[in-house]
Structure formats: C-alpha cells, structure tokens
Design an enzyme around this catalytic site. Structure first.
Site, mmCIF file in Angstrom:
data_model
loop_
_atom_site.group_PDB
_atom_site.id
_atom_site.type_symbol
_atom_site.label_atom_id
_atom_site.label_comp_id
_atom_site.label_asym_id
_atom_site.label_seq_id
_atom_site.Cartn_x
_atom_site.Cartn_y
_atom_site.Cartn_z
ATOM 1 N N SER A 13 0.847 -1.195 0.000
ATOM 2 C CA SER A 13 0.000 0.000 0.000
ATOM 3 C C SER A 13 0.885 1.249 0.000
ATOM 4 O O SER A 13 2.113 1.144 0.007
ATOM 5 C CB SER A 13 -0.927 -0.028 1.203
ATOM 6 O OG SER A 13 -0.167 -0.048 2.386
ATOM 7 N N GLY A 16 0.819 5.603 -3.782
ATOM 8 C CA GLY A 16 0.399 6.839 -4.441
ATOM 9 C C GLY A 16 -0.674 6.601 -5.491
ATOM 10 O O GLY A 16 -0.711 7.240 -6.528
ATOM 11 N N ASP A 71 -7.877 11.089 0.062
ATOM 12 C CA ASP A 71 -7.638 11.025 -1.385
ATOM 13 C C ASP A 71 -8.575 11.944 -2.156
ATOM 14 O O ASP A 71 -8.235 12.440 -3.222
ATOM 15 C CB ASP A 71 -7.786 9.592 -1.893
ATOM 16 C CG ASP A 71 -6.468 8.829 -1.745
ATOM 17 O OD1 ASP A 71 -5.408 9.468 -1.889
ATOM 18 O OD2 ASP A 71 -6.502 7.621 -1.473
ATOM 19 N N GLU A 139 -11.250 4.659 -7.799
ATOM 20 C CA GLU A 139 -10.093 4.044 -7.140
ATOM 21 C C GLU A 139 -10.587 3.104 -6.047
ATOM 22 O O GLU A 139 -11.415 3.480 -5.221
ATOM 23 C CB GLU A 139 -9.222 5.162 -6.532
ATOM 24 C CG GLU A 139 -8.014 4.645 -5.792
ATOM 25 C CD GLU A 139 -7.310 5.721 -4.957
ATOM 26 O OE1 GLU A 139 -7.574 6.933 -5.142
ATOM 27 O OE2 GLU A 139 -6.502 5.328 -4.100
ATOM 28 N N GLN A 191 4.224 -9.294 -11.186
ATOM 29 C CA GLN A 191 3.648 -10.455 -11.885
ATOM 30 C C GLN A 191 2.657 -11.191 -10.983
ATOM 31 O O GLN A 191 1.573 -11.583 -11.417
ATOM 32 C CB GLN A 191 4.755 -11.428 -12.292
ATOM 33 C CG GLN A 191 5.698 -10.889 -13.360
ATOM 34 C CD GLN A 191 6.752 -11.938 -13.713
ATOM 35 O OE1 GLN A 191 6.440 -13.125 -13.814
ATOM 36 N NE2 GLN A 191 7.989 -11.516 -13.883
ATOM 37 N N LYS A 222 9.352 -7.707 -20.196
ATOM 38 C CA LYS A 222 9.022 -8.840 -19.326
ATOM 39 C C LYS A 222 7.649 -8.625 -18.678
ATOM 40 O O LYS A 222 6.802 -9.518 -18.662
ATOM 41 C CB LYS A 222 10.099 -8.911 -18.238
ATOM 42 C CG LYS A 222 10.285 -10.258 -17.639
ATOM 43 C CD LYS A 222 11.641 -10.255 -16.964
ATOM 44 C CE LYS A 222 11.723 -11.242 -15.846
ATOM 45 N NZ LYS A 222 12.968 -11.081 -15.091
ATOM 46 N N CYS A 380 -10.426 26.697 12.709
ATOM 47 C CA CYS A 380 -11.373 25.926 13.514
ATOM 48 C C CYS A 380 -10.930 25.931 14.983
ATOM 49 O O CYS A 380 -11.041 26.959 15.646
ATOM 50 C CB CYS A 380 -11.544 24.530 12.931
ATOM 51 S SG CYS A 380 -13.161 23.833 13.283
ATOM 52 N N GLN A 384 -10.783 29.017 17.765
ATOM 53 C CA GLN A 384 -11.371 28.955 19.113
ATOM 54 C C GLN A 384 -10.311 29.245 20.169
ATOM 55 O O GLN A 384 -10.568 29.957 21.149
ATOM 56 C CB GLN A 384 -12.014 27.578 19.335
ATOM 57 C CG GLN A 384 -13.176 27.298 18.373
ATOM 58 C CD GLN A 384 -13.709 25.868 18.478
ATOM 59 O OE1 GLN A 384 -13.188 25.033 19.211
ATOM 60 N NE2 GLN A 384 -14.765 25.583 17.724
ATOM 61 N N HIS A 519 -12.753 25.569 7.301
ATOM 62 C CA HIS A 519 -11.503 24.984 6.812
ATOM 63 C C HIS A 519 -11.173 25.470 5.404
ATOM 64 O O HIS A 519 -11.480 24.781 4.427
ATOM 65 C CB HIS A 519 -11.602 23.456 6.837
ATOM 66 C CG HIS A 519 -11.631 22.901 8.220
ATOM 67 N ND1 HIS A 519 -10.482 22.626 8.927
ATOM 68 C CD2 HIS A 519 -12.665 22.616 9.051
ATOM 69 C CE1 HIS A 519 -10.808 22.172 10.123
ATOM 70 N NE2 HIS A 519 -12.124 22.154 10.226
ATOM 71 N N GLU A 521 -8.450 25.490 3.914
ATOM 72 C CA GLU A 521 -7.445 24.658 3.238
ATOM 73 C C GLU A 521 -8.071 23.660 2.267
ATOM 74 O O GLU A 521 -7.431 23.222 1.315
ATOM 75 C CB GLU A 521 -6.583 23.923 4.281
ATOM 76 C CG GLU A 521 -7.260 22.785 5.061
ATOM 77 C CD GLU A 521 -8.026 23.257 6.303
ATOM 78 O OE1 GLU A 521 -8.345 24.454 6.392
ATOM 79 O OE2 GLU A 521 -8.311 22.407 7.175
HETATM 80 N N1 GLN Z 1 -13.063 20.496 18.327
HETATM 81 C C1 GLN Z 1 -13.591 21.724 17.816
HETATM 82 C C2 GLN Z 1 -15.071 21.650 17.530
HETATM 83 O O1 GLN Z 1 -15.623 20.594 17.436
HETATM 84 C C3 GLN Z 1 -12.855 22.135 16.568
HETATM 85 C C4 GLN Z 1 -13.079 21.221 15.433
HETATM 86 C C5 GLN Z 1 -12.063 21.389 14.347
HETATM 87 O O2 GLN Z 1 -11.032 21.999 14.557
HETATM 88 N N2 GLN Z 1 -12.324 20.834 13.176
HETATM 89 O O3 GLN Z 1 -15.709 22.658 17.385
#
Ligand code: GLN
Length: 547
Positions: A13, A16, A71, A139, A191, A222, A380, A384, A519, A521
């Site tokens: 595993s 990639g 993924d 996948e 193989q 081969k 997140c 806080q 989030h 990101e």
């Molecule tokens: N634990 C926090 C909440 O539930 C923050 C969650 C997180 O950072 N994704 O609000």
C-alpha cells in the site's frame, strides 16, 4: 455516458494510487474531457469521520457535508472538481445500506448475500451520475488480495461486464523493488499481483509501476509479456520532488495516451498542459523561503494535516516562495514558555483539532503571535483557541475555555466562551444536536455561507463580503462575549448570514491575525491558491524581510 477507469493497487500500500488517479484526471481534463473521481474504501467504518487522524490521516470534507478519505482532497486539488458525498463509499456504508433495506423488507424475503446484494449496492454507487462526465475514475482502496476488497473487485468486474465492450478499463498500480546487491528492478511482485487480479477475473489494461528509476526495456518487455499488457502501457511512476509534477511526469511517461489507446480513442485530442507547466515552474523555482510553524497535536503524521500543508504550499506558489513547514507539538509548551519553541518563524498556523490535549500550548501560540505581531492563522480549533486567549489575557475572563474540554473531562472548569452548538440553520431548515448524540456525522458539516464585514481585513483578502466555506465542528464561539472582545480589538469580521455564529475573528492592530471557524485549506488548489493562504504567506514573506 461516461467511460470508466478502475484503479487498483498491488504488492504494497501507500504507492500513491490516489495521486496517480488525480494526476490522470488532470491529464484527461487537459485534453478537454470532463472527469469525476471516486474512492471506494473496503474498510468497515461507515466513513472516516471517526477514524484517528494518527491512523488514517486527515478527514476531507465535501461541500455537501460528507466526511471522506483524504484522497478526495488530492482529486480536488488536481482537477478542481468539487467532490461530493457520492464520491466516497466504504464497506461500512454499503453494508449499512444493504442491512437497512433488509430490515425494511425491500428484498422481498430473499436470502441476502454478498453476491448479488452487496455487489449490486456497489455497482449502483459507481453508476451515480454517470451521464454527467466523459470519464469516471474509481479508485479501490487497499491492495488486491485483501479480504475486505473482494466484494469491490467482484463488483467492478461485473460492472465492466454489464457495460458494452470498451467502456471500462483497468489500471493497476504496483511496486518494482530495486535490489541493490544485484542492481536490478524486480518484476516478480508485480507479476504475482497481476496473477492475483486475473484470478478474480480482472485483467489490467495499464500497469503503473512505482520505481526509483526508469524501467529498462528488458523489464518493461518482461512485464508486458507476463502481465499481458502492451509494452507502452507499462508506465513508470518515479519518485518526484513535488507531487505537483505528477501530471507532467505521467504525461511524459505516456499514461494519458495509453489510457486513450485502451479506449480506442483515436485520434486523441492534444493536451494543453500550460496550467501544470506553470505550477511546476512555481514549485521548482522559488525566489525565497519562509518558515511557518504548524502548532498541532497530530504532528507525528503529516497526513493528519494534509490539506493545510498543501494549501500553504499553494500560498507559496502564488508568492513565489518555498514554504518550509515545521511541525511543532503544542504539548511541548502546555506548561512552559512558548517563545523558545516559536522564535524564528515567519508565521504561525494553528490547525483544527479535537480534544483538550495540547490546547493550552495552542493558546500560548496564539498569545505569542498576538504579542509579537507574528502572522497567525487559526483554523477551527485554532480560531477557538485564539478567542480563548483574547478572553483570558486581554478581556480579563480568567476562566475562559471551551465546553468541549469540560465535556471530555466530565466536570465544569471553564467559562464557556466556546460552547456546544445545539442548533443552526442549514438552507431553510434548523438542525438540532444534543451533547450525547452519536459521534459519527453529527457535526456542523459542509459548506455554509458567511457574511464579511465591509472594510475588514478578510473582506479585503477575499475581495468580497460574501463567502462560502466548508465546516466541521461541534463547538462555537459564543456571541455573548462579542461586545467585550470587540472592545479589546478582536473584531468578529465574519458571521453566519443570520448573525448568530461567529465565522471569523481578526485583531485590528496586528499585521495579520485571523481566525476562521471553517476549513479554507480544503478549497485551495495549486493553480488557484486559496486567498487566505495566499495572503497569509504574503504576510509571512513580509515578516521574513523584517528579520
Ligand atoms: N473540536 C472543535 C469543535 O468541534 C474544533 C473542530 C475542528 O477543529 N475541526 O468545534
């Protein structure tokens, strides 16, 4: 109707497979096709939401609120196609569906079996939305030979059999180990893996072989001979310095051509790879470097914050700098002074997380960033913690804390500046939650709108006062403290449209200090870095010039 590409793995595993699938998706797009990528995971968890990030890496959240395998993050970053709930499934979900149907009596008294009931459920899943795209890439998690994987392999075999010939192909990813002593690349494990695959009725059309170097002609022939594939469909996947070179590298190896050949698509449309050439140029030719500390809990496994690390890299690409990330364990300074651990970084990021462990350290990281005017991005839990820091150290609420930690400890110790979210609005519905609800799938999940304050830093960064971002949280900053905190200079610059849930806070008199409840990101891409990460890295670049 879509053409289907099934991607399986063998030998070991972690080769990639997800990346290869994502890169192939990007290459098909570069040739003008529309794609969708899906992940079928044989494990028994209903979704990865309840799995430890230590074990399984980050949980990727879709706009429609599914907690999925990381993924799917690769898929999105490479194709820009927003993943959906219906792009990720596990045995646990499949069996849950089957058993629910059984209880409802949908099977009309039949004996429920893996074939056909489980396999049909998998086949139904694969075909969802098949008329929407040119290519559907599916996948299968794990490796061939895993017990859990069998129903999935059987399902894709049947699926291809049900379709007209030529609409489904199989791509198998394996390892060619290099034996130093004899100086040889070994084909035998591949193989064997293909033999195993063929014994369950699947014959690969394309072999992608992970190897340290190029595959010599002899080994290629081969493999072609013994695995029954064409020599030009044996594709070398060599180690790359950056994953973002993968589309170009696979193209050089002829992967996209081999796939189109396998479908008999001729002449194949020419690819436009400009996007990936630009991405590779930015990643390989930075004009400087910034050092960013990620202060977190799951620092032993980088996959736990996969999207955060990738988004920082993207921010570096748009600013033409290399972002060198250091993982700093927040627990190191839970009790000690944080300064010795955080000096020398051009920016500090506190990512999301769950549970109390390490949070005192994160609070100190926020304090250090605020006091020393170091750029800070709190995501997140990181937001806080920044609010709790402000409440304790600036607003004078000495006992400020999060209810999350009191719930975990089973006793009340904190003033709940961050409280358990019991209801919120989703579309035109109100969602309700109790503290004792199940752990799986019960958070505030997925895309929600936020309204940004005109003239705020974030409105400037986004270039808009209306945004939509993905969420995954159970706790929330209490607006009860808003006036008090704003008086101290911590602005609530983003709120849910109904004004009830704080989405963003920022320090007014700070070069760059932003906390977000969502989030960001998850939506960043190498060819379209997220504005927050773009500007955060720009701030880090500015800070690096000052030292
Ligand atoms: N634990 C926090 C909440 O539930 C923050 C969650 C997180 O950072 N994704 O609000």
């Amino acid at each position: 109707m879509a053409r289907f590409i099934f991607i399986t793995g063998g030998v070991v595993s972690s080769l990639g497979k997800g990346l290869a699938s994502a890169a192939l998706g990007a290459l098909l797009q570069a040739r003008g096709y529309s794609v969708r990528l899906r992940k079928l995971d044989p494990y028994l968890n209903v979704d990865p939401g309840t799995m430890s990030p230590f074990e399984h890496g980050e949980v990727f959240i879709t706009d429609d609120g599914a907690e999925t395998d990381l993924d799917l993050g690769h898929y999105e970053r490479f194709t820009g196609v927003p993943a959906r709930k219906t792009d990720s499934i596990s045995s646990g979900r499949i069996y849950t569906n089957v058993l629910e149907k059984e209880r409802r009596g949908d099977y009309l008294g039949k004996t429920i079996q893996v074939i056909p009931h489980v396999t049909n459920e998998i086949k139904d899943f694969i075909s969802i939305g098949e008329d929407e795209v040119d290519f559907m890439l599916c996948e299968i998690g794990g490796t061939v030979g895993d017990i859990e994987g069998l129903p999935f392999f059987e399902a894709i075999r049947q699926f291809a059999q049900d379709k007209p010939r030529g609409e489904c192909i199989f791509m198998h990813l394996t390892l060619l180990p290099y034996i130093k002593a004899s100086g040889e690349l070994k084909t035998k494990p591949t193989q064997h893996s293909v033999k195993e695959l063929r014994s369950i009725g699947l014959a690969p059309d394309i072999l992608v072989c992970r190897s340290e170097g190029p595959i010599p002609v002899k080994e290629r022939e081969k493999l072609a001979l013994f695995c029954n594939v064409r020599a030009d469909s044996v594709i070398a996947a060599q180690d790359l310095k950056s994953i973002y070179e993968a589309p170009l590298a696979y193209h050089r190896e002829g992967l996209d051509q081999a796939v189109l050949d396998a479908f008999g698509i001729a002449p194949a449309p020419k690819p436009n790879l400009e996007r990936w050439e630009d991405v590779a140029d930015r990643i390989y030719n930075p004009e400087g470097e910034v050092k960013v500390a990620i202060v977190g809990k799951y620092t032993q496994l980088e996959d736990a914050y996969k999207s955060v690390a990738e988004a920082l890299t993207h921010g570096g690409m748009s600013n033409r700098v290399k972002v060198s990330i250091e993982w700093v364990d927040a627990e190191l300074f839970d009790k000690d002074d944080a300064a010795p651990y955080l000096q020398g970084y051009h920016a500090i990021l506190v990512p999301g997380g769950f549970g109390e462990r390490g949070t005192e350290g994160k609070i100190k990281a926020a304090q250090y960033a605020r006091e020393n005017k170091v750029p800070y991005l709190g995501i997140c839990l990181g937001m806080q913690m920044a609010v709790i820091e402000a409440a304790r150290n600036v607003a004078g609420i000495a006992e400020a804390g999060s209810e999350e930690f009191d719930h975990e400890a089973g006793k009340k110790r904190f003033e709940p500046v961050v409280y358990h979210l019991k209801e919120w609005v989703q579309g035109n519905m109100t969602v309700e939650r109790k503290v004792g609800d199940d752990k799986g799938g019960t958070m505030r999940l997925g895309a929600y709108d936020a309204a940004l304050e005109e003239g705020s830093k974030v409105a400037e960064v986004y270039g808009s006062t209306h945004i939509e971002e993905r969420h995954r949280h159970r706790y929330e900053v209490d607006t009860k403290y808003r006036a008090q905190l704003e008086e101290c200079g911590l602005t609530f610059s983003g709120m849910s449209p109904d004004g009830r849930l704080p989405e963003i806070v920022e320090w007014k008199d700070h070069p760059w200090f932003i906390g977000v409840q969502f989030h960001p990101e998850l939506k960043s891409k190498p060819f379209a870095p997220h504005p927050l990460f773009d500007d955060f890295v720009r701030a880090a670049k500015d800070a690096s010039r000052l030292v």
